[in-house]
Write an enzyme that holds these catalytic residues in place. Structure first.
Site, PDB file in Angstrom:
ATOM      1  N   PHE A 240     -28.220 -12.574   5.728  1.00 24.64           N
ATOM      2  CA  PHE A 240     -26.596 -12.811   5.746  1.00 24.64           C
ATOM      3  C   PHE A 240     -25.950 -12.314   4.376  1.00 24.64           C
ATOM      4  CE2 PHE A 240     -27.968 -16.425   2.741  1.00 24.64           C
ATOM      5  CZ  PHE A 240     -27.176 -16.149   1.630  1.00 24.64           C
ATOM      6  N   LYS A 264     -31.813  -6.999  14.507  1.00 27.80           N
ATOM      7  CA  LYS A 264     -31.304  -8.468  14.962  1.00 27.80           C
ATOM      8  C   LYS A 264     -30.648  -8.680  13.282  1.00 27.80           C
ATOM      9  CE  LYS A 264     -32.754 -12.401  13.808  1.00 27.80           C
ATOM     10  NZ  LYS A 264     -31.217 -12.907  13.550  1.00 27.80           N
ATOM     11  N   GLU A 267     -27.633 -14.374  11.975  1.00 25.26           N
ATOM     12  CA  GLU A 267     -26.513 -15.026  12.883  1.00 25.26           C
ATOM     13  C   GLU A 267     -25.481 -15.654  12.341  1.00 25.26           C
ATOM     14  OE1 GLU A 267     -30.225 -17.874  12.021  1.00 25.26           O
ATOM     15  OE2 GLU A 267     -29.816 -15.686  12.275  1.00 25.26           O
ATOM     16  N   CYS A 372     -30.406 -10.823  -3.820  1.00 30.50           N
ATOM     17  CA  CYS A 372     -31.842 -10.819  -4.212  1.00 30.50           C
ATOM     18  C   CYS A 372     -31.929 -10.175  -5.688  1.00 30.50           C
ATOM     19  CB  CYS A 372     -32.593 -10.320  -3.392  1.00 30.50           C
ATOM     20  SG  CYS A 372     -32.315  -8.347  -3.313  1.00 30.50           S
ATOM     21  N   GLU A 470     -35.556 -20.203  -6.776  1.00 32.40           N
ATOM     22  CA  GLU A 470     -34.501 -19.481  -6.593  1.00 32.40           C
ATOM     23  C   GLU A 470     -33.330 -20.127  -6.218  1.00 32.40           C
ATOM     24  OE1 GLU A 470     -33.595 -15.039  -4.831  1.00 32.40           O
ATOM     25  OE2 GLU A 470     -35.200 -16.484  -3.649  1.00 32.40           O
TER      26      GLU A 470
END
Length: 610
Positions: A240, A264, A267, A372, A470
């Site tokens: 995302f 993909k 979502e 990240c 994290e």
């Protein structure tokens, strides 16, 4: 209810200025609709971008039963109020899949909401694609592979030239989608697009990196040469937090190498990937070379299992990434999976204070810490520890707000659950002795303000919940060491290896740090050391599964396989062949008086090719 597109209609489709198709007939009806194009056998298409359909809940008269209106705009299905004569305020949109160069509406009854993190409102839905739809996407990619791999490298590169131009021209469309679905500020969303665009630009000249190797005369009259050939159908699963960039890390490299691709997207942020797929098709990518399917775990499992898919690229969290890596590799696929991180910055006392504090604030709080490569730990060496309060003051100056507000510096968290988790971990750290230098909790909605923790409790700071996990939030944990050696040991004891940085004016200190630290990407006076695509993204240790990295030379290696040919094109009059013939003649003459004729038997020993 479901729209049936094609010969069977269970409702109404309105075309032009006032025509409505109901069943087999046409009739006039109410105020006109515009922008509605021709009906095809499998999909509604709009000449000017508008597509309309209406499905009834029953087969009885629309005057007595409620109707559900659906508008398809470039593959997006909008459902409206049940009364066609009422104000048509959109309630929801459902994205189509992109298969074989076309937008294909899903028949799935399971929809996944896409929310604007700044408002919490549902802005559209994505379908949990059915197995038949997923199989169709893979079949499309498989069918396109033969023709695409035979397309010249020059033509493939030319598609990337066209694509980079389209992305530049329509950057605002991508930025708007990212701001709406991810919550990033406009400036950060532009960075998301640009860092992906750099990979596309690199793919414009990939031919020289696709060359194999050759060596003539490896033996007498024998040559050996190799080619880098595409794998076939590859797949990508994106996170995302970088809706455009990560997609552009994947499919441009894959298709320029001659593969076809099934993507993909997350979502939570699907629209940017859909736009990029349409841009790529417009740029000249043939139908089926790039397909986009929607869904969650069921879709991921299908991609990991599908026999036709040869390789999978993934970026996301450790739990999902390790699952995808294990499942896909057990099925014989290549997999590159970029996972989580805990990125440290080491601050030496001789560093430029103002530049360092600005870099720490930006790298830890930008994108609400949902990167990240976000900086989540600052290690202050010696007297640099005195800068922690000043760092907290700088972070407090950052404005929290919706991404579409030009004055916002920090946008919302992606979900309420993500915010609640981060707030809980901060409280756990405080309960165990950490000091809140700046507390950004307690804001409404999904907003989480800049937060600075000092982990100088009596117990080991590395045991703090805020350090061990994290957080993926705008939280910076600060700790101190007495020496650079201690700081390096702290960084190396952490299991992750995505990125780290050192701030210092000392060449000796920075040389020692970059040599001894066990992290894949190191910044010197630079907080987020993401390499440009001339190189590869080289996170290490627990931050990656697989041994080939994204983009750069390693990305090309991941998406290709080497074929090596050893050829012997000596003439039939070659001395070796003549000698064999002479031996046969001699044997025949020697045995003329015998009842049997013998020939020289083949040599079955391993050939040495001298």
């Amino acid at each position: 209810s479901r729209v049936r597109v094609g010969p069977v209609w269970c409702g109404l489709v309105r075309v032009g200025s006032g025509l409505v198709r109901s069943g087999a007939g046409w009739s006039e009806s109410g105020p006109g609709w515009s922008g509605v194009g021709p009906v095809r056998s499998s999909i509604l298409e709009g000449v000017s971008g508008g597509l309309l359909a209406c499905a009834s809940d029953t087969d009885v008269s629309r005057r007595t039963k409620k109707m559900r209106m659906l508008v398809l705009r470039r593959g997006v299905v909008r459902r409206f109020a049940s009364n066609p004569a009422a104000t048509m305020a959109p309630l929801e949109e459902v994205l189509s899949n992109f298969v074989n160069g076309e937008l294909v509406a899903s028949r799935s009854s399971k929809l996944l909401p896409v929310r604007n993190p700044a408002t919490g409102q549902v802005v559209r839905y994505v379908p949990e694609s059915t197995r038949e739809e997923l199989e169709s996407a893979v079949a499309s990619a498989s069918a396109a592979f033969k023709g695409w791999r035979e397309t010249s490298v020059a033509k493939r590169s030319r598609v990337m030239f066209n694509l980079q131009a389209i992305i530049r021209e329509r950057e605002d469309q991508l930025v708007a989608a990212i701001v709406e679905e991810n919550g990033k500020t406009v400036a950060d969303a532009k960075g998301d697009v640009f860092r992906g665009l750099e990979v596309v630009e690199q793919c414009c000249g990939l031919g020289n990196q696709l060359m194999g190797e050759t060596l003539e005369s490896v033996a007498t009259g024998v040559d050996t040469y190799s080619y880098k050939q595409p794998l076939g159908v590859c797949a990508g699963i994106t996170p995302f937090n970088f809706a455009a960039m990560i997609s552009l890390w994947m499919f441009p490299v894959a298709v320029t190498c001659g593969n076809t691709f099934v993507l993909k997207p997350s979502e939570k942020v699907p629209t940017a990937s859909m736009l990029l797929a349409m841009y790529a098709t417009e740029a000249g990518l043939p139908a089926g070379a790039l397909n986009v399917v929607h869904g969650s775990k069921e879709t991921v499992d299908f991609l990991c299992d599908a026999p036709a898919i040869r390789a999978i690229s993934f970026v996301g969290g450790n739990k999902a990434g390790e699952y995808i890596y294990d499942r896909s590799t057990k099925n014989g696929k290549r997999c590159q999976a970029n996972l989580g991180a805990k990125n440290h910055a080491v601050v030496m006392p001789d560093a430029n204070k103002d530049a360092t504090l600005d870099a720490l604030a930006a790298a830890s709080m930008g994108a609400a810490g949902q990167r990240c490569m976000a900086l989540s730990v600052a290690v202050f060496v010696g007297d640099a520890a005195k800068w922690i309060p000043d760092l907290a003051r700088r972070c407090s100056q950052l404005k929290v707000g919706p991404g579409d507000d030009p004055s916002s510096d920090v946008g919302p968290m992606i979900t309420p659950e993500a915010k609640a988790r981060a707030e809980s971990l901060v409280q756990d750290a405080v309960d165990q002795g950490a000091t809140l230098e700046l507390d950004g909790r307690g804001l409404p909605g999904q907003f989480f303000g800049p937060t600075v923790l000092s982990l100088q409790q009596k117990s080991d700071p590395a045991e703090s919940p805020a350090y061990k996990n994290e957080l993926f939030a705008p939280v910076l944990s600060c700790t101190t060491t007495n020496t650079l050696d201690e700081a390096i040991a702290l960084v190396n004891a952490n299991p992750y290896g995505n990125g780290t940085a050192i701030f210092s004016r000392s060449g000796a200190a920075t040389r020692k740090f970059q040599f001894e630290v066990d992290v894949g990407q190191v910044g010197v006076n630079l907080a987020i050391p993401v390499p440009l695509p001339f190189f590869s993204f080289t996170g290490s240790r627990a931050s990656i599964r697989g041994d080939l990295h994204f983009y750069g030379k390693q990305g090309i290696q991941f998406y290709t396989q080497t074929k090596t040919i050893t050829s012997n094109w000596r003439d039939n009059a070659d001395a070796g062949l003549l000698a064999a013939n002479n031996d046969n003649e001699k044997n025949k003459k020697d045995n003329d008086d015998s009842d049997t004729t013998t020939t020289k038997k083949p040599n079955t020993a391993m050939p040495t090719m001298n």
